[in-house]
Write a protein that holds these residues in place. Structure first.
Motif, PDB file in Angstrom:
ATOM      1  N   SER A 145      -5.628 -33.768  22.011  1.00  0.00           N
ATOM      2  CA  SER A 145      -5.156 -34.547  20.867  1.00  0.00           C
ATOM      3  C   SER A 145      -4.104 -33.812  20.044  1.00  0.00           C
ATOM      4  O   SER A 145      -3.312 -34.449  19.354  1.00  0.00           O
ATOM      5  N   TYR A 146      -4.115 -32.480  20.104  1.00  0.00           N
ATOM      6  CA  TYR A 146      -3.206 -31.697  19.261  1.00  0.00           C
ATOM      7  C   TYR A 146      -1.731 -32.043  19.501  1.00  0.00           C
ATOM      8  O   TYR A 146      -1.000 -32.280  18.523  1.00  0.00           O
ATOM      9  N   PRO A 147      -1.228 -32.076  20.753  1.00  0.00           N
ATOM     10  CA  PRO A 147       0.190 -32.436  20.935  1.00  0.00           C
ATOM     11  C   PRO A 147       0.517 -33.826  20.419  1.00  0.00           C
ATOM     12  O   PRO A 147       1.593 -34.050  19.852  1.00  0.00           O
ATOM     13  N   ILE A 148      -0.414 -34.770  20.595  1.00  0.00           N
ATOM     14  CA  ILE A 148      -0.172 -36.135  20.126  1.00  0.00           C
ATOM     15  C   ILE A 148      -0.088 -36.166  18.606  1.00  0.00           C
ATOM     16  O   ILE A 148       0.830 -36.772  18.025  1.00  0.00           O
ATOM     17  N   ALA A 149      -1.052 -35.511  17.943  1.00  0.00           N
ATOM     18  CA  ALA A 149      -1.046 -35.496  16.479  1.00  0.00           C
ATOM     19  C   ALA A 149       0.172 -34.767  15.940  1.00  0.00           C
ATOM     20  O   ALA A 149       0.778 -35.204  14.945  1.00  0.00           O
TER      21      ALA A 149
ATOM     22  N   VAL B 245     -14.824 -37.333  25.639  1.00  0.00           N
ATOM     23  CA  VAL B 245     -13.523 -36.802  25.224  1.00  0.00           C
ATOM     24  C   VAL B 245     -12.552 -37.944  24.959  1.00  0.00           C
ATOM     25  O   VAL B 245     -11.863 -37.971  23.922  1.00  0.00           O
ATOM     26  N   GLU B 246     -12.475 -38.896  25.871  1.00  0.00           N
ATOM     27  CA  GLU B 246     -11.549 -40.024  25.687  1.00  0.00           C
ATOM     28  C   GLU B 246     -11.967 -40.893  24.513  1.00  0.00           C
ATOM     29  O   GLU B 246     -11.129 -41.361  23.738  1.00  0.00           O
ATOM     30  N   ILE B 247     -13.262 -41.106  24.339  1.00  0.00           N
ATOM     31  CA  ILE B 247     -13.755 -41.969  23.275  1.00  0.00           C
ATOM     32  C   ILE B 247     -13.511 -41.359  21.898  1.00  0.00           C
ATOM     33  O   ILE B 247     -13.184 -42.059  20.931  1.00  0.00           O
ATOM     34  N   LEU B 248     -13.612 -40.027  21.795  1.00  0.00           N
ATOM     35  CA  LEU B 248     -13.521 -39.360  20.498  1.00  0.00           C
ATOM     36  C   LEU B 248     -12.129 -38.821  20.189  1.00  0.00           C
ATOM     37  O   LEU B 248     -11.903 -38.314  19.076  1.00  0.00           O
ATOM     38  N   MET B 249     -11.206 -38.900  21.118  1.00  0.00           N
ATOM     39  CA  MET B 249      -9.846 -38.424  20.847  1.00  0.00           C
ATOM     40  C   MET B 249      -9.184 -39.106  19.658  1.00  0.00           C
ATOM     41  O   MET B 249      -8.511 -38.433  18.862  1.00  0.00           O
ATOM     42  N   PRO B 250      -9.310 -40.419  19.457  1.00  0.00           N
ATOM     43  CA  PRO B 250      -8.690 -41.016  18.271  1.00  0.00           C
ATOM     44  C   PRO B 250      -9.189 -40.414  16.958  1.00  0.00           C
ATOM     45  O   PRO B 250      -8.418 -40.266  16.008  1.00  0.00           O
ATOM     46  N   TYR B 251     -10.473 -40.057  16.899  1.00  0.00           N
ATOM     47  CA  TYR B 251     -10.992 -39.415  15.688  1.00  0.00           C
ATOM     48  C   TYR B 251     -10.329 -38.060  15.474  1.00  0.00           C
ATOM     49  O   TYR B 251     -10.007 -37.687  14.332  1.00  0.00           O
ATOM     50  N   ALA B 252     -10.152 -37.318  16.565  1.00  0.00           N
ATOM     51  CA  ALA B 252      -9.487 -36.016  16.453  1.00  0.00           C
ATOM     52  C   ALA B 252      -8.043 -36.168  15.996  1.00  0.00           C
ATOM     53  O   ALA B 252      -7.552 -35.384  15.170  1.00  0.00           O
ATOM     54  N   ILE B 253      -7.355 -37.166  16.509  1.00  0.00           N
ATOM     55  CA  ILE B 253      -5.961 -37.395  16.117  1.00  0.00           C
ATOM     56  C   ILE B 253      -5.863 -37.722  14.632  1.00  0.00           C
ATOM     57  O   ILE B 253      -5.024 -37.173  13.905  1.00  0.00           O
ATOM     58  N   LEU B 254      -6.725 -38.613  14.156  1.00  0.00           N
ATOM     59  CA  LEU B 254      -6.701 -38.979  12.737  1.00  0.00           C
ATOM     60  C   LEU B 254      -7.035 -37.781  11.852  1.00  0.00           C
ATOM     61  O   LEU B 254      -6.410 -37.571  10.802  1.00  0.00           O
ATOM     62  N   ALA B 255      -8.032 -36.985  12.257  1.00  0.00           N
ATOM     63  CA  ALA B 255      -8.412 -35.816  11.459  1.00  0.00           C
ATOM     64  C   ALA B 255      -7.279 -34.802  11.387  1.00  0.00           C
ATOM     65  O   ALA B 255      -7.015 -34.219  10.321  1.00  0.00           O
ATOM     66  N   MET B 256      -6.595 -34.589  12.505  1.00  0.00           N
ATOM     67  CA  MET B 256      -5.504 -33.612  12.498  1.00  0.00           C
ATOM     68  C   MET B 256      -4.293 -34.142  11.737  1.00  0.00           C
ATOM     69  O   MET B 256      -3.606 -33.370  11.055  1.00  0.00           O
TER      70      MET B 256
ATOM     71  N   ARG C   5       5.439 -35.126  13.219  1.00  0.00           N
ATOM     72  CA  ARG C   5       6.816 -34.633  13.145  1.00  0.00           C
ATOM     73  C   ARG C   5       7.878 -35.709  13.395  1.00  0.00           C
ATOM     74  O   ARG C   5       8.995 -35.588  12.922  1.00  0.00           O
ATOM     75  N   THR C   6       7.535 -36.723  14.154  1.00  0.00           N
ATOM     76  CA  THR C   6       8.561 -37.670  14.565  1.00  0.00           C
ATOM     77  C   THR C   6       9.135 -38.427  13.368  1.00  0.00           C
ATOM     78  O   THR C   6       8.430 -38.747  12.407  1.00  0.00           O
ATOM     79  N   GLN C   7      10.428 -38.684  13.427  1.00  0.00           N
ATOM     80  CA  GLN C   7      11.116 -39.463  12.407  1.00  0.00           C
ATOM     81  C   GLN C   7      11.499 -40.840  12.924  1.00  0.00           C
ATOM     82  O   GLN C   7      12.284 -41.557  12.297  1.00  0.00           O
ATOM     83  N   SER C   8      10.944 -41.195  14.064  1.00  0.00           N
ATOM     84  CA  SER C   8      11.273 -42.472  14.683  1.00  0.00           C
ATOM     85  C   SER C   8      10.785 -43.632  13.823  1.00  0.00           C
ATOM     86  O   SER C   8       9.771 -43.537  13.126  1.00  0.00           O
ATOM     87  N   ARG C   9      11.497 -44.725  13.893  1.00  0.00           N
ATOM     88  CA  ARG C   9      11.076 -45.909  13.156  1.00  0.00           C
ATOM     89  C   ARG C   9       9.827 -46.520  13.771  1.00  0.00           C
ATOM     90  O   ARG C   9       9.193 -47.392  13.180  1.00  0.00           O
ATOM     91  N   TRP C  10       9.496 -46.083  15.001  1.00  0.00           N
ATOM     92  CA  TRP C  10       8.301 -46.586  15.682  1.00  0.00           C
ATOM     93  C   TRP C  10       7.084 -45.717  15.392  1.00  0.00           C
ATOM     94  O   TRP C  10       6.064 -45.837  16.071  1.00  0.00           O
TER      95      TRP C  10
ATOM     96  N   VAL D 288       3.470 -22.673  12.943  1.00  0.00           N
ATOM     97  CA  VAL D 288       2.920 -24.015  13.130  1.00  0.00           C
ATOM     98  C   VAL D 288       1.413 -23.963  13.363  1.00  0.00           C
ATOM     99  O   VAL D 288       0.635 -24.656  12.695  1.00  0.00           O
ATOM    100  N   LEU D 289       0.992 -23.135  14.319  1.00  0.00           N
ATOM    101  CA  LEU D 289      -0.427 -23.092  14.649  1.00  0.00           C
ATOM    102  C   LEU D 289      -1.292 -22.586  13.495  1.00  0.00           C
ATOM    103  O   LEU D 289      -2.312 -23.219  13.176  1.00  0.00           O
TER     104      LEU D 289
END
Length: 295
Positions: free
Chosen positions: A98-102, A173-184, A107-112, A214-215
């Motif tokens: 989840s870390y790279p996704i978060a 892992v797949e089920i809980l990844m969204p929670y990790a992304i939101l927390a990070m 960081r992204t400045q995309s309008r999407w 960063v880390l």
């Protein structure tokens, strides 16, 4: 409307709301917390000392028999160990994936960006039961992976990817990844692009910028995500039950068995208290690690 009171230097200072009103506003939330959390928790502790299921409902003599069973039976220590191992594995892999996704979403400045964030957490709109069944189809003996491997003549025998801890770990892992992304995402507020630019101007390459700036700045968010995923993983019941095929024993599944199959509510309550003790110990470790990072 608050009144303006004069100060010693002639300026005015707005007085706050009366404490009585603030306390009154807290009453509904406190009542809801007491009814939905405190009272059931008190009953849980009381039931763990009951002599039988009936006495857990009606009250009666107190006994330490359930705790004696939990403490002195090696089976329950193995279950506690399996629960901790499952929680740590799920937390580590979920955070790593989840870390790279978060970091990208932060960081992204995309309008999407809003759309991408919504897509990252969209799996939360689907029941974990449905997603677990999806993994059963993918990892099953006749599932997508085994069928593909056999059709390509890579393997002749079935690779057991379910009915074991591996399948439960992958699904959690797949089920809980969204929670990790939101927390990070919520914990990446300390990241500062100007610090990275300054380090780059001083000659640091991208690897050094990441490892030294960063880390470290993102570690509080990483720890929060790991704690959240760990707590959800060790309290999970449906996914270990389905993906484990009755062969993966964790505290969540054992509490369910004792409460619904054997109807031993005092033992189920004692196991629940044991699970709460694991929660508390992990939270203490998390708080100390967070203080060490902020020091």
């Amino acid at each position: 409307m608050s009144a303006a009171a004069p100060t010693a230097n002639g300026s005015t200072q707005t007085s706050g709301a009366p404490k009585g009103i603030l306390l009154l506003l807290l009453v509904p939330g406190l009542l809801a917390l007491i009814i939905t959390f405190v009272l059931p928790l008190i009953w849980l502790f009381r039931a763990s000392f009951a002599t039988s299921t009936m006495s857990a409902l009606s009250g009666g003599n107190w006994t330490l028999q359930s705790y004696s069973t939990v403490v002195f039976d090696p089976f329950y220590w193995r279950i506690a160990g399996n629960t901790l191992v499952l929680g740590f594995n799920v937390a580590i892999f979920a955070v790593i994936l989840s870390y790279p996704i978060a970091l990208f979403l932060a960081r992204t400045q995309s309008r999407w960006r809003g759309v991408l964030t919504a897509l990252a957490v969209a799996p939360l709109l689907t029941s974990s039961v449905v997603r677990t069944y999806g993994w059963m189809v993918i990892l099953g003996d006749k599932g997508v992976i085994n069928s593909t491997l056999q059709s390509l003549n890579i393997t002749d025998s079935v690779i057991r990817l379910t009915n074991n801890s591996f399948g439960a770990t992958v699904a959690l892992v797949e089920i809980l990844m969204p929670y990790a992304i939101l927390a990070m995402l919520s914990g990446f507020g300390r990241l500062n692009v100007q610090l990275e630019e300054a380090a780059a101007m001083l000659g640091a390459n991208r690897f050094k910028v990441f490892t030294r700036i960063v880390l470290p700045l993102s570690l509080p968010g990483v720890l929060t995500a790991a704690l959240l995923v760990f707590v959800l993983a060790i309290s999970a019941f449906v996914t270990p039950r389905l993906m484990g095929g009755g062969r993966v024993f964790v505290l969540g599944t054992e509490v369910f068995n004792e409460a619904t199959v054997t109807l031993n509510w005092p033992l189920a309550a004692a196991l629940s208290v044991m699970l709460l003790a694991l929660f508390s110990s992990i939270i203490v470790v998390y708080q100390r690690a967070l203080r060490a990072l902020e020091a």
